[in-house]
Design a protein around this motif. Structure first.
Motif, short mmCIF file in Angstrom:
data_model
loop_
_atom_site.label_atom_id
_atom_site.label_comp_id
_atom_site.label_asym_id
_atom_site.label_seq_id
_atom_site.Cartn_x
_atom_site.Cartn_y
_atom_site.Cartn_z
N ARG B 15 0.90 -1.32 0.08
CA ARG B 15 0.02 0.20 0.19
C ARG B 15 0.85 1.27 0.03
N LYS B 16 1.69 1.45 0.92
CA LYS B 16 2.74 2.50 0.98
C LYS B 16 4.10 1.86 0.89
N GLY B 17 4.79 2.96 0.04
CA GLY B 17 6.24 2.51 -0.23
C GLY B 17 7.06 2.04 0.98
N ASP B 18 7.02 3.06 2.05
CA ASP B 18 8.13 2.74 3.11
C ASP B 18 7.36 2.46 4.29
N THR B 19 6.28 1.75 4.32
CA THR B 19 5.76 1.09 5.70
C THR B 19 6.39 -0.04 6.03
N THR B 20 7.39 -0.92 5.27
CA THR B 20 7.68 -2.13 5.67
C THR B 20 9.02 -1.72 6.64
N LEU B 21 9.83 -0.64 6.13
CA LEU B 21 10.85 -0.04 7.23
C LEU B 21 10.19 0.36 8.36
N GLY B 22 9.22 1.05 8.20
CA GLY B 22 8.39 1.69 9.40
C GLY B 22 8.01 0.68 10.54
N HIS B 23 7.37 -0.44 9.90
CA HIS B 23 6.95 -1.47 10.49
C HIS B 23 8.05 -2.28 11.33
N ILE B 24 9.16 -2.45 10.54
CA ILE B 24 10.26 -3.04 11.42
C ILE B 24 10.99 -2.12 12.40
N ALA B 25 11.14 -0.94 12.25
CA ALA B 25 11.21 -0.08 13.16
C ALA B 25 10.41 0.02 14.41
N TYR B 26 9.20 0.10 14.02
CA TYR B 26 8.17 -0.02 15.44
C TYR B 26 8.47 -1.43 15.97
N VAL B 27 8.49 -2.39 15.28
CA VAL B 27 8.46 -3.68 16.00
C VAL B 27 9.92 -3.84 16.97
N LEU B 28 11.00 -3.16 16.10
CA LEU B 28 12.15 -3.31 16.79
C LEU B 28 12.20 -2.41 18.14
N LYS B 29 11.76 -1.28 18.07
CA LYS B 29 11.60 -0.44 19.06
C LYS B 29 10.82 -1.10 20.47
N ASP B 30 9.88 -1.92 19.86
CA ASP B 30 8.91 -2.32 20.78
C ASP B 30 9.75 -3.66 21.46
N ASN B 31 10.73 -4.25 20.88
CA ASN B 31 11.34 -5.54 21.22
C ASN B 31 12.86 -5.52 21.34
N PRO B 32 13.23 -4.99 22.47
CA PRO B 32 14.69 -4.76 22.53
C PRO B 32 15.63 -6.07 22.46
N VAL B 33 14.85 -7.16 22.56
CA VAL B 33 15.50 -8.64 22.65
C VAL B 33 16.06 -8.82 20.85
N THR B 34 14.93 -8.09 20.32
CA THR B 34 15.46 -8.54 18.71
C THR B 34 16.62 -7.55 18.47
N MET B 35 16.61 -6.52 18.89
CA MET B 35 17.88 -5.46 18.75
C MET B 35 19.05 -6.15 19.27
#
Lengths: 333, 297
Positions: B15-35
């Motif tokens: 749907r939107k060009g850059d939402t994948t990156l946005g989604h990844i950033a969102y999930v990562l921020k929420d999940n320090p363990v993945t970081m």
């Protein structure tokens, strides 16, 4: 019905036999020269090739191989001089005893842990479960075993030396089933029984730690999904007691995926068995295969691989039948 | 596997060009363990690439005067029975262990993708035959099958890779087959077909890429498992030969000294191995969160 499920296992068994035949024939070098031994000359190698049927086309060789299998002939081990079949039969109880005790131990811990974690989400039980699950799948069994030996044998001095099934001060119990715990109990020799148990605790714990993670994970997930389903809400709304809802309804439904996971876990356990048996010098079929691998005793290795596969197929069969008994909806197609 | 239902992940990127990156950033921020997992992955990759150049000692150099020293400031992880520095050996081994597992997983990824795509797209007898073959492979306890394959093909590092690849193929083939099969007659696939693309092109360019996200999760989880498998095989004396530093062999050699109290020989390589596997498992769980948010636990 059960016969139908048994019939389904036949193609898989045939596939297993084909793969094990391919593995046998893919051996590096000439099997005839190998069976003849290092001192053989050209003529005797040719003779053995003929005797083994290796001059026949591959297709025909396969039938010879199947014929041998049907007679229970897996060849002769170079190291022990016995037939592979009798070696495996003599050592199988040791492996089975270890595997079964380990599985009982891990089910005994993992299933209650999973249930507790699912019924009390967010508490320390839940966190403990999560840590155990993530750490458990990352632990190499051979490493866990070595750490346990270091802590309980070297540091604490409470475990016996990690060398086999029974300390040399005990005599092995009279052979009935080959399971030392059962044989010793049958003979009423409780001193030997405790001796065997002491030897068994560390390797069984090692294997149990390894299998704990998938079982606990599955129990927790299955319990959670069972608890959030409609029939549980109905049961609660109808005013049934917590215990009845939890164990009479939710747990029985959650058992199904857990039993399925057990099949997969058993596959991993049979593999991990090899490593644990090597660490603890356990005289089972795993350490037999490792010894055979080191000296390139291929007949023994192939026999071991085939035996393990057949064992696993049989176990999956039992699990599927158990499945139908637990859940009458499934039935045996 | 549990990833089979990962097929209906939200197509935010479409749907939107850059939402994948946005989604990844969102999930990562929420999940320090993945970081943390990504940081650890970077660490292990660093060890694999630069480790051999950075370690303080030659991993193969023996020194009889300093045999079996416990950990100290000169030798962080102590020295082994030949006076070799355990720390250097552990770090240098990273490259070999990662190479084996990456090569094995890459092989099974490619072979599994091809087999799974063919079976899922054309179906019919091809599908039936493939399923029978995969069932047969899965009928073996997998580690035991790997032992048998290495014994039959010969005891070399390449054969360890092939054996690990063979036992991993069923997981990929089944995953791809399921993903391809449900999209075989999807609207976009038919549209691509009608606009003149060949079957092969539709399969490779239009359908297969949809299977990639769940495959990535599988790859990450499998990498950890492949490392365990390779280390296990070399622990029982298959594949890598003794003077070469490798985690499984180092643990096996150290096991002989554990009963006399020299714990550092086996414990450090074992811990390092565990940490590597742990990293890939954490990464796999984290990737699953990104790819399929519904499975988050």
């Amino acid at each position: 019905m059960i016969l139908g499920r048994v019939a389904q296992a036949i193609p898989v068994v045939m596939g297993v036999v084909v793969i094990s035949f391919i593995l046998t024939r893919a051996l590096p070098g000439d099997p005839a020269a190998y069976f003849a031994g290092p001192a053989a000359d050209e003529a005797s190698i040719a003779e053995i090739r003929e005797a083994l049927g290796l001059d026949k086309p591959l297709f025909q060789q396969f039938f010879y191989y199947v014929g041998d299998l049907a007679r229970g002939d897996l060849g002769t081990s170079l190291t022990t001089g016995q037939t592979v079949m009798s070696d495996l039969a003599a050592r199988l109880p040791a492996s089975l005893e270890l595997t079964l005790v380990a599985l009982l131990l891990s089910c005994g811990i993992a299933i209650p842990l999973g249930v507790l974690a699912a019924t009390r989400p967010g508490t320390w039980v839940d966190h403990l479960c999560r840590i155990l699950v993530t750490a458990g799948v990352s632990m190499p069994t051979f490493f866990t075993g070595i750490v346990l030996i270091y802590v309980f044998y070297y540091l604490a001095g409470i475990a016996p030396s990690p060398l086999g099934r029974l300390d040399f001060i005990y005599l092995s119990p009279p052979h009935v089933t080959g399971f030392y715990l059962i044989d010793a109990a049958l003979a009423g020799d409780w001193e030997t029984w405790f001796g065997a148990l002491k030897q068994l605790i560390l390797p069984a714990t090692t294997l149990a730690l390894f299998t704990l993670a998938p079982i606990a994970r599955m129990t927790r997930a299955a319990m959670l999904s069972a608890l959030s389903s409609d029939f549980i809400r109905t049961a609660r709304a109808a005013g049934l007691g917590t215990r009845k809802v939890l164990y009479g309804y939710a747990f029985r439904n959650a058992l199904l995926p857990v039993v399925t996971t057990l099949g997969m876990v058993f596959s991993f356990t049979l593999g991990a068995n090899v490593l644990v048996e090597k660490v603890f010098a356990w005289p089972g079929i795993g350490s037999y295969a490792v010894e055979a691998l080191v000296v390139s005793d291929y007949a023994a290795v192939q026999g071991f691989v085939l035996a393990m596969a057949l064992l696993f197929v049989a176990l999956n069969l039992i699990i599927d039948i158990a499945y139908a008994l637990i859940d009458p909806r499934i039935g045996l197609k | 596997m549990a990833d089979m239902t990962a097929s209906q992940q939200p197509k935010t990127a479409a749907r939107k060009g850059d939402t994948t990156l946005g989604h990844i950033a969102y999930v990562l921020k929420d999940n320090p363990v993945t970081m943390l997992a990504f940081a650890m992955l970077a660490f292990f990759l660093g060890c694999a690439f630069f480790g051999p150049a950075l370690v303080p000692y030659d991993p193969l150099a023996t020194n009889g005067a300093r045999a079996l020293q416990p950990p100290n400031w000169d030798h962080w992880f102590g020295t082994d029975n030949l006076g070799r520095d355990v720390f250097s050996r552990v770090v240098v081994a990273t490259r070999l262990d990662l190479t084996i597992s990456v090569a094995a997983v890459a092989l099974s990824f490619v072979i599994g993708s091809v087999l799974g795509s063919i079976a899922g797209y054309w179906g019919g007898w091809l599908d039936a035959v493939l399923n029978r073959c995969l069932d047969t492979i899965m009928a073996f306890p997998l580690f035991v099958l790997a032992m048998g394959v290495v014994a039959a093909l010969g005891n070399t590092v390449e054969n360890i890779i092939y054996a690990t690849a063979i036992i991993n193929i069923p997981f990929y083939a089944r995953l791809v087959r399921a993903e391809v099969n449900i999209r075989r007659n999807a609207g976009f696939a038919q549209a691509a077909k009608l606009s003149g693309n060949s079957d092969l092109r539709v399969l490779a360019v239009h359908i297969f890429p949809n299977a990639l996200p769940p495959m990535m999760v599988q790859v990450s989880l499998n990498l950890g498992w492949a490392i365990l498998n390779a280390a296990g095989l070399s622990f029982i004396g298959l594949g890598v030969r003794p003077p070469t530093p490798e985690w499984g062999i180092m643990v096996a050699e150290g096991a002989n000294f554990i009963v006399s109290g020299e714990w550092w020989l086996a414990v450090f390589p074992g811990l390092w191995l565990m940490l590597a596997v742990f990293t890939f498992n954490l990464l796999g769980d984290g990737l699953r969160d990104i790819v399929d948010p519904r499975k988050r636990t």
